[in-house]
Design an enzyme around this catalytic site. Structure first.
Site, PDB file in Angstrom:
ATOM      1  N   ASP A 106      20.152   0.891   6.422  1.00 11.96           N
ATOM      2  CA  ASP A 106      18.520   0.613   6.950  1.00 11.96           C
ATOM      3  C   ASP A 106      18.194   0.434   8.482  1.00 11.96           C
ATOM      4  OD1 ASP A 106      19.944  -2.143   6.112  1.00 11.96           O
ATOM      5  OD2 ASP A 106      18.007  -3.284   6.328  1.00 11.96           O
TER       6      ASP A 106
ATOM      7  N   THR B 283      14.413 -10.564   5.885  1.00 12.71           N
ATOM      8  CA  THR B 283      14.848 -11.486   5.213  1.00 12.71           C
ATOM      9  C   THR B 283      16.829 -11.942   5.560  1.00 12.71           C
ATOM     10  OG1 THR B 283      13.761 -10.327   2.876  1.00 12.71           O
ATOM     11  CG2 THR B 283      16.358 -11.513   2.688  1.00 12.71           C
TER      12      THR B 283
ATOM     13  N   THR C 130       7.034 -33.556  10.103  1.00  6.92           N
ATOM     14  CA  THR C 130       8.202 -32.145   9.832  1.00  6.92           C
ATOM     15  C   THR C 130       8.347 -31.135   9.282  1.00  6.92           C
ATOM     16  OG1 THR C 130       8.757 -34.232   9.005  1.00  6.92           O
ATOM     17  CG2 THR C 130       9.438 -33.083   8.121  1.00  6.92           C
TER      18      THR C 130
END
Length: 224
Positions: free
Chosen positions: A75, A98, A151
């Site tokens: 890729d 990812t 948070t």
């Protein structure tokens, strides 16, 4: 034709093959960075119905950019081909998914190596795996780099600050070392490239770099 591109799940693929959308003369080109099990499911579906297919791996077809090492992911290699074809000049290619990968091309079109780090969702999952007490419903990253006042926002802003900071640091390090030139273009691709560009506005968003590189490989292979 990239305009005809469609995403589908692996479970849908065998049914798509059988719905008549594919012509007998068609040929498939496979560029896989998944595990062997997923790759085998794809090739088994193709073999079951007798479709012609060719696997594209790094260096398996002659293209303008030679990988600096043979283990470079296909890729990343394909993205470099379309980047060079489109620019013909020094650039840094950032593929944010990812994993976030950063690859360098100098003015002569030589691959000067790169970096790999977790993508934003992968980094998020890794953080919660080690610190589950931080788990909160995710919030929109927006375009701000301001510190979060809760948070969930602090985590989300931190993820993107980490990504953008790494890209900027990689660029400065590459220029200082002479691996790329100061006027090198930064190209962003991959599923998470949009939010990253909002924090690195100098970069160009090019969503289909890998697919364009695969199309280049397919043209060469069809000429054989």
């Amino acid at each position: 034709n990239l305009a005809d591109f469609a995403a589908m799940s692996l479970d849908e693929f065998p049914h798509w093959l059988q719905r008549g959308a594919v012509q007998p003369a068609d040929r498939f080109f496979l560029a896989a960075v998944t595990g062997i099990e997923l790759r085998n499911r794809i090739t088994s579906a193709l073999d079951h119905d007798g479709w012609r297919w060719t696997e594209v791996t790094t260096g398996s077809v002659e293209l303008p950019v030679v990988a600096s090492y043979l283990q470079l992911g296909v890729d990343r290699w394909l993205a470099l081909q379309s980047a060079w074809a489109g620019l013909g000049s020094s650039c840094m290619v950032v593929d944010c998914g990812t994993a976030t990968t950063i690859d360098l091309l100098n003015r002569e079109g030589r691959h000067a190596g790169g970096w790999i780090m977790p993508g934003p969702d992968t980094a998020y999952a890794g953080l919660l795996a080690r610190a589950p007490g931080l788990d909160r419903p995710r919030v929109s990253p927006g375009q701000s780099v301001k510190p979060g006042l809760d948070t969930a926002t602090a985590i989300e802003q931190g993820l993107w600050l980490q990504q953008a900071g790494a890209v900027k640091m990689a660029f400065e390090a590459a220029v200082a070392a002479g691996w790329i030139e100061r006027d090198a273009v930064v190209l962003l691709t991959g599923g998470a490239a949009g939010p990253l560009q909002s924090r690195f506005s100098e970069a160009r968003l090019v969503p289909d770099l890998v697919l364009e590189g695969l199309a280049m490989a397919a043209v060469r292979l069809n000429q054989r």
